[in-house]
Design a protein around this motif. Structure first.
Motif, PDB file in Angstrom:
ATOM      1  N   GLU A 162       0.791  -1.400   0.104  1.00 28.85           N
ATOM      2  CA  GLU A 162      -0.128  -0.023   0.107  1.00 28.85           C
ATOM      3  C   GLU A 162       1.030   1.177  -0.011  1.00 28.85           C
ATOM      4  N   ALA A 163       1.889   1.245   0.907  1.00 32.71           N
ATOM      5  CA  ALA A 163       2.815   2.463   0.723  1.00 32.71           C
ATOM      6  C   ALA A 163       3.576   2.390  -0.634  1.00 32.71           C
ATOM      7  N   LEU A 167       2.982   5.835  -2.923  1.00 30.70           N
ATOM      8  CA  LEU A 167       4.040   6.658  -3.568  1.00 30.70           C
ATOM      9  C   LEU A 167       3.864   7.022  -4.865  1.00 30.70           C
ATOM     10  N   GLY A 168       3.656   5.856  -5.599  1.00 32.21           N
ATOM     11  CA  GLY A 168       3.151   5.996  -7.200  1.00 32.21           C
ATOM     12  C   GLY A 168       2.202   7.162  -7.432  1.00 32.21           C
ATOM     13  N   ARG A 172       2.470  11.284  -9.192  1.00 32.00           N
ATOM     14  CA  ARG A 172       1.974  11.526 -10.349  1.00 32.00           C
ATOM     15  C   ARG A 172       0.685  12.446 -10.044  1.00 32.00           C
ATOM     16  N   TRP A 173       0.385  12.532  -8.560  1.00 29.26           N
ATOM     17  CA  TRP A 173      -0.880  13.287  -8.325  1.00 29.26           C
ATOM     18  C   TRP A 173      -2.178  12.813  -9.167  1.00 29.26           C
ATOM     19  N   GLU A 174      -2.338  11.468  -8.777  1.00 31.02           N
ATOM     20  CA  GLU A 174      -3.222  10.627  -9.328  1.00 31.02           C
ATOM     21  C   GLU A 174      -4.513  10.828  -8.385  1.00 31.02           C
ATOM     22  N   GLY A 232      10.005  -0.970  -7.912  1.00 30.32           N
ATOM     23  CA  GLY A 232      11.055   0.199  -7.729  1.00 30.32           C
ATOM     24  C   GLY A 232      10.795   1.019  -6.434  1.00 30.32           C
ATOM     25  N   TYR A 233       9.409   1.038  -6.361  1.00 28.84           N
ATOM     26  CA  TYR A 233       9.001   2.124  -5.368  1.00 28.84           C
ATOM     27  C   TYR A 233       9.127   1.414  -3.874  1.00 28.84           C
ATOM     28  N   LYS A 234       9.181  -0.054  -3.964  1.00 27.30           N
ATOM     29  CA  LYS A 234       9.312  -0.570  -2.564  1.00 27.30           C
ATOM     30  C   LYS A 234      10.891  -0.613  -2.021  1.00 27.30           C
ATOM     31  N   GLU A 235      11.724  -0.677  -3.149  1.00 31.13           N
ATOM     32  CA  GLU A 235      13.036  -0.265  -2.910  1.00 31.13           C
ATOM     33  C   GLU A 235      13.279   0.764  -2.395  1.00 31.13           C
ATOM     34  N   LEU A 236      12.781   1.811  -2.823  1.00 30.81           N
ATOM     35  CA  LEU A 236      13.102   3.313  -2.529  1.00 30.81           C
ATOM     36  C   LEU A 236      12.561   3.393  -0.999  1.00 30.81           C
ATOM     37  N   LEU A 237      11.301   2.737  -0.580  1.00 32.77           N
ATOM     38  CA  LEU A 237      10.706   3.012   0.579  1.00 32.77           C
ATOM     39  C   LEU A 237      11.496   2.264   1.599  1.00 32.77           C
TER      40      LEU A 237
END
Ligand code: AMP
Ligand code: FES
Ligand code: ZN
Ligand code: ZN
Length: 302
Positions: A162-163, A167-168, A172-174, A232-237
């Motif tokens: 969910e995090a 982040l995604g 992109r302010w979806e 990729g977002y998971k790795e960043l977090l």
């Protein structure tokens, strides 16, 4: 490290809580987080029939186990995606768990019941397999629950999932997606209620839960999802979490508790004023819903 509760040697540490737990108190910790999610967000009560979407992975099997342990009426639904040996093995884990717990596992098979597979659909649409996969899952979880009288569909999305999605969506302010990203999506005409009771528990916690409870699960990631954006977002977090423990939970829980409502109203409106699909009766803004169009294209190509 010692168990936070009983001071016995800890077998799991949860850095976010700066705490260790022995086996029993770790299981209680997981139960407590699920109980709290279910209670705080009015997900379901003792009389409700819950359909757990079970992939054979650690999250959904842990979820099913936790809900049964908390005394809920929870049946499983496995969706066969037709991704070769990966799908066969995943089904094996889901079926073995159901047998062991004497629980009911329902199945829908894309190839046998709908005449296509995810690899076939990806080739036919020349789009990412995850798009076809997500669309098929959403549609079939919903229609199965409605057709079989379930009150709610529960999925195994955890805190890390969910995090990463949040982040995604924020990058992109979806706004529409932000309005629909919540531990509970209420029912509306043609849509069953959907809940994510694991949103307070991380990926590592769910893996530890399965190991400690002796639950065998599909360890491989889906071979078609390799390199997708969310990984990729998971790795960043995870990097961020290493530098400042607790930031992942603060990011997600802050959104759920304080920011989500600001996006929710617009998103709710989009579910009104829908017609019904000529083929299957699902809500859709067009004549034929996206699922039926995908199925048609994938069948012709396959
Ligand atoms: P994913 O989209 O793979 O991250 O999975 C998210 C959640 O969707 C899982 O925790 C399950 O609850 C559900 N799910 C994923 N794949 C399947 C499947 N093949 N059959 C049933 N449920 C699934
Ligand atoms: Fe959906 Fe792999 S699980 S593309
Ligand atoms: Zn203890
Ligand atoms: Zn349709």
């Amino acid at each position: 490290m010692k168990c936070r509760v009983c001071r016995a040697p800890a077998v799991v540490d949860v850095r976010r809580h700066n705490a260790g737990f022995c086996r029993d108190h770790f299981v209680r910790h997981c139960e407590e987080q699920v109980r709290r999610a279910v209670h705080d967000h009015h997900m379901f009560g003792p009389g409700d029939r819950v359909l757990v979407a079970v992939s054979g992975g650690k999250d959904s099997l842990a979820l099913w186990d936790l809900l049964l342990g908390l005394g809920h009426h929870a049946e499983g639904l496995y969706l066969g995606l037709g991704i070769g040996g990966y799908s066969d093995e995943s089904y094996g884990h889901a079926a073995a768990f159901a047998r062991r717990r004497d629980a009911t596992l329902h199945t829908v098979d894309l190839a046998a019941d709908h005449g296509y597979t995810i690899p076939g659909a990806a080739a036919a649409t020349r789009r990412s397999p995850c798009g076809a996969c997500g669309l098929s899952k959403r549609h079939l979880f919903n229609s199965y629950a409605l057709d079989h009288g379930f009150d709610v569909v529960a999925t195994g999305h955890n805190l890390d999932d969910e995090a990463a999605v949040l982040l995604g969506n924020v990058l992109r302010w979806e706004e529409g997606y932000l309005g629909r990203q919540h531990p509970v999506l209420p029912a509306s005409p043609g849509f069953v209620k959907k809940v994510k009771p694991l949103y307070r528990l991380g990926e590592r916690e769910m893996a530890a839960y399965c190991v400690l409870q002796g639950i065998d699960y599909q360890v491989e990631e889906c071979p078609m999802a390799a390199g997708n954006r969310h990984l990729g977002y998971k790795e960043l977090l995870n990097d961020l979490e290493l530098r400042s423990p607790g930031s992942k939970a603060a990011f997600l829980f802050g959104f759920v508790e304080r920011a989500h409502a600001r996006f929710a109203e617009d998103a709710a409106g989009q579910r009104d004023n829908l017609g019904t699909c000529r083929e299957c009766g699902a809500p859709t803004p067009g004549e034929v819903c996206a699922f039926c169009r995908l199925r048609e294209r994938a069948r012709i190509a396959g």
